[in-house]
Design an enzyme around this catalytic site. Structure first.
Site, short mmCIF file in Angstrom:
data_model
loop_
_atom_site.label_atom_id
_atom_site.label_comp_id
_atom_site.label_asym_id
_atom_site.label_seq_id
_atom_site.Cartn_x
_atom_site.Cartn_y
_atom_site.Cartn_z
N ARG A 178 0.84 -1.20 0.00
CA ARG A 178 0.00 0.00 0.00
C ARG A 178 0.87 1.26 0.00
NH1 ARG A 178 -4.07 -3.42 2.89
NH2 ARG A 178 -2.93 -3.39 4.85
N ASP A 223 -16.19 -1.95 -4.23
CA ASP A 223 -16.29 -3.27 -3.63
C ASP A 223 -17.75 -3.72 -3.68
OD1 ASP A 223 -14.24 -5.00 -1.74
OD2 ASP A 223 -16.34 -5.37 -1.23
N CYS A 250 -3.63 -13.26 -4.33
CA CYS A 250 -3.36 -13.76 -2.98
C CYS A 250 -3.63 -15.26 -2.88
CB CYS A 250 -4.20 -13.00 -1.95
SG CYS A 250 -5.98 -13.17 -2.19
N ASP A 305 -6.90 -5.57 -6.40
CA ASP A 305 -6.58 -6.41 -5.23
C ASP A 305 -7.74 -7.38 -4.97
OD1 ASP A 305 -5.49 -7.46 -2.91
OD2 ASP A 305 -6.13 -5.77 -1.65
N PHE A 360 -11.86 -3.76 -5.68
CA PHE A 360 -11.92 -4.70 -4.55
C PHE A 360 -11.32 -4.01 -3.32
CE2 PHE A 360 -11.08 -7.02 -8.52
CZ PHE A 360 -12.23 -7.79 -8.64
#
Length: 400
Positions: free
Chosen positions: A214, A252, A341, A301, A230
């Site tokens: 970040r 989101d 991820c 993300d 996201f």
């Protein structure tokens, strides 16, 4: 010392011998000695060579989670406290400890348990039967070790509600360990304030693994127009706004997450420049493209599109689509930050997928940085499960 012996088949245990932490059920020739699932067992190669000891669970595909490479290691409260001390000492040397991951399972040689620290609150996630028995011992050791550095923990909350517990023969669990407390916790990360809901937020309440990423993206956002996809509770968006972005749109699909993001923006007095929208990112990006929107920085993300090898192919399609759509919204010379991820989306496959998306969008990529998870989520070499986050920053240019 330990009466239970797990003997490997000839030719098996290759991952373990390379430094891994797991023994799978199909690698085992025999288990001898009286035992219950969750007990400690000695692991031996087919020829009788002792390979260490670990938690045994015949209900799980991961039948043994290693604790020590020495068969005669005494696994007791003192052993657990020393593991905790080692983990804390590592964090003190490597990362901002105001909020961080204190214990990262196998990578801290405490298999199956995760503990996050949010200011003066601990959140515990126990994922394996063997470590479940030692959960409170580990929590008490953490409180003791942190108190020695003047850090007093006001409460502990358990978020052992992941489905993987069912594969270990355990029920999912969620609630206080000890006295109840206010589960809305204020933290500061990279100078940005957040309210973290440790009771109802995703995972343990906040994604600490992107802390350094970040900050890296924020450095590119001064004076820029930014799109954060996201966004969850707004962490990348708020870093961009705090770094001086002219305007930021965070998107989101969760209304709860968006409300928390808006509250976080107000907390940082950024609500005039950082806006949030509840929408399906996959549906919204084509709409923005159709409207002719362009951004200086686009951040992707997404959640893990695959949590097993069986769904990797469909995940590739999802990552390709979202990156293609994101790339089309980046102004010539702007930047794309994109990540995966999922442990099963291996680095080579993720890079290949991004390259395919770039070709489809008719864009050229110049790599600025490749990053992984923050160092409080250490990657233990040979223990592949500890390496999951792949994070790229690219400059995006038109075909020339």
């Amino acid at each position: 010392m330990y009466q239970t012996i797990v003997t490997l088949k000839k030719g098996e245990g290759r991952s373990l011998k390379a430094g891994g932490m797991w023994v799978y059920d199909n690698e085992i020739a025999s288990v001898t000695g009286k035992h219950e699932d969750g007990d400690i067992a000695i692991v031996r190669d087919f020829d009788g060579f002792d390979m260490g000891c670990g938690f045994l669970n015949r209900k799980s595909r991961i039948s043994v989670r290693m604790l020590s490479r020495k068969k005669d290691t005494v696994i007791d409260a003192a052993f657990m406290e020393q593991r905790v001390r080692d983990a804390w000492d590592y964090r003190k040397q490597t990362i901002d400890i105001s909020s961080c991951r204190l214990i990262f399972g196998e990578a801290d040689f405490l298999p199956g348990i995760v503990v996050d620290k949010f200011s003066d609150v601990l959140v515990v996630e126990s994922l394996a039967l063997g470590i479940e028995r030692w959960k409170t011992v580990i929590v008490d050791a953490l409180k003791k070790v942190l108190a020695e550095d003047g850090i007093l923990i006001r409460g502990v909350y358990e978020r052992s509600d992941a489905k993987v517990r069912l594969l270990e023969g355990m029920e999912r669990r969620k609630g206080f360990i000890g006295e109840p407390f206010d589960t809305r916790v204020e933290i500061v990360e990279n100078g940005v304030k957040y309210f973290v809901n440790v009771e109802d937020g995703q995972k343990t309440g906040f994604f600490l693994d992107q802390k350094n990423n970040r900050a890296a993206v924020g450095r590119l956002c001064r004076g820029k127009k930014v799109l954060d996809c996201f966004t969850h509770t707004g962490s990348f968006a708020l870093n961009a706004g705090s770094a001086g972005a002219v305007s930021v749109l965070g998107v989101d699909a969760s209304e709860l997450a968006i409300e928390q993001a808006r509250e976080n923006a107000r907390q940082n007095m950024l609500e005039d420049r950082v806006k949030f929208q509840c929408a399906d990112v996959f549906a919204l990006l084509p709409e923005l493209e159709e409207q002719g929107e362009k951004f200086d920085v686009v951040i992707l993300d997404p959640p893990a599109f695959t949590k097993s090898r069986d769904s990797v192919k469909s995940a590739v399609r999802g990552y390709r689509e979202i990156n293609l759509r994101g790339l089309k919204l980046v102004r010539d010379g702007g930047f794309l930050a994109t990540c995966s991820c999922s442990h099963f989306m291996v680095p080579e496959l993720f890079a290949k997928t991004i390259q395919e998306a770039a070709r489809g969008a008719r864009k050229r990529l110049r790599q600025v940085e490749f990053r992984t998870q923050s160092c409080d989520h250490p990657i233990l070499w040979a223990a592949d499960q500890s390496y999951y986050l792949k994070f790229y920053i690219f400059q995006v240019v038109e075909d020339r």
